[in-house]
Enzyme design. Structure first.
Site, PDB file in Angstrom:
ATOM      1  N   ASP A 101       0.866  -1.173   0.000  1.00  7.46           N
ATOM      2  CA  ASP A 101       0.000   0.000   0.000  1.00  7.46           C
ATOM      3  C   ASP A 101       0.906   1.226   0.000  1.00  7.46           C
ATOM      4  O   ASP A 101       1.787   1.357   0.855  1.00  7.46           O
ATOM      5  CB  ASP A 101      -0.874  -0.016   1.262  1.00  7.46           C
ATOM      6  CG  ASP A 101      -2.263   0.541   1.018  1.00  7.46           C
ATOM      7  OD1 ASP A 101      -2.335   1.649   0.462  1.00  7.46           O
ATOM      8  OD2 ASP A 101      -3.252  -0.111   1.372  1.00  7.46           O
ATOM      9  N   ASP A 202      -2.945   4.711  -2.337  1.00 10.91           N
ATOM     10  CA  ASP A 202      -3.976   5.307  -1.504  1.00 10.91           C
ATOM     11  C   ASP A 202      -4.370   6.704  -1.992  1.00 10.91           C
ATOM     12  O   ASP A 202      -3.499   7.521  -2.285  1.00 10.91           O
ATOM     13  CB  ASP A 202      -3.416   5.412  -0.077  1.00 10.91           C
ATOM     14  CG  ASP A 202      -4.475   5.710   0.955  1.00 10.91           C
ATOM     15  OD1 ASP A 202      -5.387   4.895   1.124  1.00 10.91           O
ATOM     16  OD2 ASP A 202      -4.364   6.778   1.596  1.00 10.91           O
ATOM     17  N   GLU A 258      -6.228   3.905  -5.922  1.00 12.27           N
ATOM     18  CA  GLU A 258      -7.483   4.158  -5.223  1.00 12.27           C
ATOM     19  C   GLU A 258      -7.868   5.580  -5.596  1.00 12.27           C
ATOM     20  O   GLU A 258      -7.371   6.543  -5.019  1.00 12.27           O
ATOM     21  CB  GLU A 258      -7.310   4.023  -3.705  1.00 12.27           C
ATOM     22  CG  GLU A 258      -8.672   4.005  -3.010  1.00 12.27           C
ATOM     23  CD  GLU A 258      -8.671   4.628  -1.632  1.00 12.27           C
ATOM     24  OE1 GLU A 258      -9.608   4.372  -0.893  1.00 12.27           O
ATOM     25  OE2 GLU A 258      -7.754   5.389  -1.305  1.00 12.27           O
ATOM     26  N   HIS A 332     -11.222  -2.756   3.337  1.00 13.75           N
ATOM     27  CA  HIS A 332     -11.178  -2.356   4.745  1.00 13.75           C
ATOM     28  C   HIS A 332     -11.933  -1.060   5.010  1.00 13.75           C
ATOM     29  O   HIS A 332     -12.013  -0.625   6.149  1.00 13.75           O
ATOM     30  CB  HIS A 332      -9.710  -2.196   5.152  1.00 13.75           C
ATOM     31  CG  HIS A 332      -9.053  -1.084   4.377  1.00 13.75           C
ATOM     32  ND1 HIS A 332      -8.821  -1.164   3.014  1.00 13.75           N
ATOM     33  CD2 HIS A 332      -8.622   0.136   4.755  1.00 13.75           C
ATOM     34  CE1 HIS A 332      -8.263  -0.035   2.620  1.00 13.75           C
ATOM     35  NE2 HIS A 332      -8.135   0.758   3.643  1.00 13.75           N
ATOM     36  N   ASP A 333     -12.449  -0.424   3.985  1.00  9.52           N
ATOM     37  CA  ASP A 333     -13.218   0.816   4.155  1.00  9.52           C
ATOM     38  C   ASP A 333     -14.716   0.594   3.952  1.00  9.52           C
ATOM     39  O   ASP A 333     -15.492   1.548   4.034  1.00  9.52           O
ATOM     40  CB  ASP A 333     -12.764   1.864   3.129  1.00  9.52           C
ATOM     41  CG  ASP A 333     -11.340   2.329   3.369  1.00  9.52           C
ATOM     42  OD1 ASP A 333     -10.907   2.329   4.543  1.00  9.52           O
ATOM     43  OD2 ASP A 333     -10.669   2.691   2.389  1.00  9.52           O
TER      44      ASP A 333
HETATM   45  C1  GLC Z   1      -7.928   5.467   1.885  1.00 11.63           C
HETATM   46  C2  GLC Z   1      -7.789   4.246   2.749  1.00 11.63           C
HETATM   47  C3  GLC Z   1      -8.427   4.516   4.072  1.00 11.63           C
HETATM   48  C4  GLC Z   1      -7.708   5.664   4.727  1.00 11.63           C
HETATM   49  C5  GLC Z   1      -7.638   6.873   3.783  1.00 11.63           C
HETATM   50  C6  GLC Z   1      -6.608   7.841   4.263  1.00 11.63           C
HETATM   51  O1  GLC Z   1      -9.232   5.761   1.614  1.00 11.63           O
HETATM   52  O2  GLC Z   1      -8.326   3.135   2.108  1.00 11.63           O
HETATM   53  O3  GLC Z   1      -8.437   3.404   4.912  1.00 11.63           O
HETATM   54  O4  GLC Z   1      -8.360   6.030   5.898  1.00 11.63           O
HETATM   55  O5  GLC Z   1      -7.277   6.525   2.488  1.00 11.63           O
HETATM   56  O6  GLC Z   1      -5.321   7.340   4.083  1.00 11.63           O
END
Ligand code: GLC
Ligand code: CA
Length: 557
Positions: A101, A202, A258, A332-333
Site C-alpha cells: 500500500d 492510496d 485508489e 477495509h473501508d
Molecule cells: C484510503 C484508505 C483509508 C484511509 C484513507 C486515508 O481511503 O483506504 O483506509 O483512511 O485513504 O489514508
C-alpha cells in the site's frame, strides 16, 4: 469486438490483507507479519495470485497505518524488516506476488519531515507540506475533510494552518515541491529493489492540488467541497506520468490506484497506452449509492439491484476497449459485502455470498477478494459507540451526534450498516477462542458468529463459500473468456436478476444471478446456454432462478 492485450495482472486475482486483523502470532491481540506468513498456504489453497497488504509501515496508528511515520520501517506491532523479508520470500516461494500500500498523499504528523516542517517557517522541510495563513480569524478556506470537520489545522508554533484531507494527524504532502516527488519516487524504488510486485496507491487522485479557493457548500453541509480543486486534476495526471517514467516503467508491476471519480477519470488513469496506472478503484457502486445527503455515506439507503447494476454495467461498458477495470464490493473501508448487498441471515448467508462472488468474478476486470469475504464473513452489528475503534466513526460522532444535529440511535444504525470497523473484525480462522485469531485479547471485538463461520469449518466442507471461491478463481485461470471476453449486459430492467454475457471468439459465457430471496422468473435459465461451469445450487428449475441462485454457462460454437 475489442481486442484485449494480454497481461498477467489481468489474469490475476488479488487478495487483500488487513494485517492488524488477519492473524496474531505472538498473543498481543494485534495481527502481524509472522501471522501472515503462517497462513500463506491457506491463500495458496484458495488460489489467489497476488496479496495486497494494507500499510505495514511504522505508524502511530491514528488511522491504522494509513498515517505513516517512516516509509522504510515496519510498524513495531507488526514485526521487523526481517519478518517482512521472510513473508515476501514465502509469498514468492509459493508463486504469489506482493502488493504494497503506497500512502503518499499524506504522512503521519509524526513523520520526521513533518516534525521538521512545523518547527519554523524557514525550515528546509516547510514546503514538504501545505501551509497557509488563516483568513478572518479562521481557516484559510472552507474545505471540509473526509473524516468530518475542517481540512485545516492551526499550528501555534508558527501561526499558520496546515492542510489535512484526512485526520489532523495525516497532513497532506505538497507534491508541487519537486523534493517531495524525489523522496517518494526514491522510496518506491527502494521497495521495488527489495522485490515487491506492485503498489496499491492510496487516495492517489488527490495528490495534485491546483488551487485553494472556497468550495461550493451543499444545502445543510457544514463545509465546502474542495474536490474540484484537488481531485483528478491535470496536475495529478502529470505526477502519475512522471511516476511511471521515473519508477514504475523500470519494473514489471501491478499498479492499482485508489482514485474514485467517474469512468472518464478511470479511463485516463488506466488508459490502454499504459502511461499512468494499470487500474483504479471506483466508488460509485459503494459509497456513491449511499451518498444521498449532506451526511455523505451515513444514511438508510440500501443497495437496490437497479442502482448497483446501473453503475457496475456502466463501468464495464465505458472502460471496455479503453481501460482495465477492478471488480470488488469489499475492502477495509466498506462493510461486509454479504451484509450490504446480499443477505446475512443464517438461511441465505452462504447462497448470497456465493451469488455475489459469482457476479464479481465473471466480470471484466481484476477481482479483489477482501480477507474473510471468501468465508462469507458478515457485519458485526455493534450496539454501542464504545465498541468502535475507527477515527472516522469518532469524528462523525463528534460532528453530528455530540453537536445535537443527529439522533444517536440513527447514527448507530448507520454505523452498524456501513462503518469501516465491520470489515476490520478479526479474521475467523476456527471455532477456538477469539476465532483462533489470537491467544490474547483482540484489539477489536471478534464477530460472535465465528463459531459457525470460520476457515477451519469451511475448508472441511466441500460445499462452503471458501471452496466456491476457490472454484471461481480456478475458472478464471482456466478460461480466457472470463479475463478477455467482451462484456454484454442482459435483462437490464429485470427487477430480480442481474445477468450479463462475456464473449470471446466463438465462446459465450452467460452469468445469471438472482439478487433476491424469492424465486424469480428468468427467461434465460435454460440449458441451451451451454455447459454449466459453476452454480450455488445442485439442480435448477427451468424458467426460474431460486433465491440468490447464481449460474454460469459456457457455450462454445
Ligand atoms: C484510503 C484508505 C483509508 C484511509 C484513507 C486515508 O481511503 O483506504 O483506509 O483512511 O485513504 O489514508
Ligand atoms: Ca501480534
Amino acid at each position: 469486438m475489442y481486442t484485449e492485450k494480454r497481461a498477467w495482472w489481468k489474469e490475476a486475482v488479488v487478495y487483500q490483507i488487513y494485517p492488524r486483523s488477519f492473524a496474531d502470532s505472538n498473543g498481543d491481540g494485534i495481527g502481524d507479519l509472522n501471522g501472515i506468513t503462517a497462513h500463506l498456504d491457506y491463500l495458496k489453497t484458495l488460489g489467489v495470485d497476488v496479496i495486497w497488504c494494507s500499510p505495514v509501515y511504522a505508524s502511530p496508528n491514528d488511522d491504522n497505518g494509513y498515517d505513516i511515520s517512516d516509509y522504510r520501517a515496519i510498524m513495531r506491532e507488526f514485526g521487523t524488516m526481517e519478518d517482512f523479508d521472510r513473508m515476501l520470500e514465502g509469498i514468492h516461494a509459493r508463486g504469489m506476488k506482493l502488493v504494497m500500500d503506497l500512502v503518499a498523499n499524506h504522512t503521519s504528523d509524526e513523520h520526521q519531515w513533518f516534525v521538521e516542517s512545523r518547527k519554523s517557517r524557514d525550515n528546509p522541510y516547510r514546503d514538504f507540506y501545505i501551509w497557509r495563513d488563516g483568513r478572518d480569524g479562521g481557516a484559510p478556506n472552507n474545505w471540509g475533510w473526509c473524516f468530518s470537520g475542517s481540512a485545516w489545522e492551526y499550528d501555534e508554533a508558527t501561526g499558520q494552518y496546515y492542510m489535512h484531507l484526512f485526520s489532523k494527524k495525516q497532513p497532506d504532502l505538497n507534491w508541487a515541491n519537486p523534493k517531495v516527488r524525489d523522496e517518494i519516487f526514491d522510496m518506491m524504488t527502494w521497495w521495488c529493489e527489495k522485490g515487491i510486485d506492485g503498489f496499491r496507491m492510496d487516495v492517489i487522485g488527490m495528490i495534485g492540488k491546483e488551487s485553494f479557493e472556497d468550495g461550493a457548500v451543499a444545502p445543510g453541509a457544514l463545509y465546502g467541497d474542495g474536490g474540484p480543486f484537488y481531485q483528478h486534476t491535470e496536475t495529478t495526471h502529470r505526477y502519475l506520468r512522471e511516476m511511471r517514467q521515473r519508477v514504475l516503467d523500470k519494473y514489471d508491476l501491478i499498479t492499482i490506484g485508489e482514485a474514485g471519480g467517474g469512468t472518464a477519470d478511470a479511463i485516463r488513469y488506466s488508459n490502454v497506452e499504459g502511461t499512468e496506472l494499470n487500474m483504479t478503484f471506483g466508488f460509485e457502486h459503494t459509497d456513491g449509492i449511499n451518498d444521498g445527503n449532506e451526511m455523505g455515506k451515513w444514511s438508510d439507503h440500501g443497495s437496490p439491484l437497479a442502482e448497483v447494476r446501473e453503475v457496475m454495467n456502466r463501468w464495464e461498458l465505458d472502460l471496455q476497449g479503453r481501460a482495465w477495470n477492478t471488480v470488488y464490493m469489499s475492502n477495509h473501508d466498506q462493510p461486509r459485502q454479504v451484509s450490504r448487498f446480499g443477505n446475512d441471515s443464517p438461511l441465505w448467508r452462504e447462497k448470497s455470498a456465493k451469488m455475489l462472488g459469482t457476479l464479481l468474478h465473471m466480470m471484466r476486470g481484476t477481482p479483489f477478494v477482501y480477507q474473510g469475504e471468501e468465508l462469507g464473513m458478515t457485519n458485526i452489528y455493534v450496539k454501542s459507540i464504545e465498541q468502535y475503534k475507527d477515527v472516522e466513526v469518532f469524528n462523525a460522532w463528534r460532528q453530528w451526534v455530540e453537536s445535537g444535529r443527529v439522533d444517536a440511535q440513527d447514527m448507530l444504525r448507520w454505523y452498524a450498516k456501513i462503518a469501516r470497523d465491520n470489515a476490520r473484525t478479526p479474521m475467523q480462522w476456527s471455532a477456538a477462542p477469539n476465532a483462533g485469531f489470537t491467544t490474547g485479547t483482540p484489539w477489536i471485538d471478534v464477530n460472535p458468529n465465528y463459531l459457525s463461520v470460520n476457515a477451519e469449518a469451511e475448508l472441511a466442507d466441500p460445499d462452503s463459500v471458501f471452496h466456491y471461491y476457490r472454484k471461481l478463481i480456478a475458472l478464471r485461470h482456466a478460461h480466457d473468456v472470463i479475463v478477455y471476453g467482451d462484456f454484454v449486459p442482459l435483462l437490464e430492467d429485470d427487477p430480480s436478476v442481474y445477468a450479463y454475457r462475456r464473449t470471446l471468439d466463438c465462446q459465450e459465457l452467460t452469468v445469471l444471478c438472482n439478487w433476491t430471496d424469492r424465486t424469480a422468473p428468468c427467461a434465460l435459465s435454460g440449458d441451451a446456454l451451454g455447459e454449466e461451469l459453476i452454480s450455488n445450487y445442485p439442480s435448477h428449475r427451468a424458467g426460474f432462478l431460486y433465491p440468490y441462485e447464481a449460474r454460469v454457462l459456457l457455450k462454445r460454437a
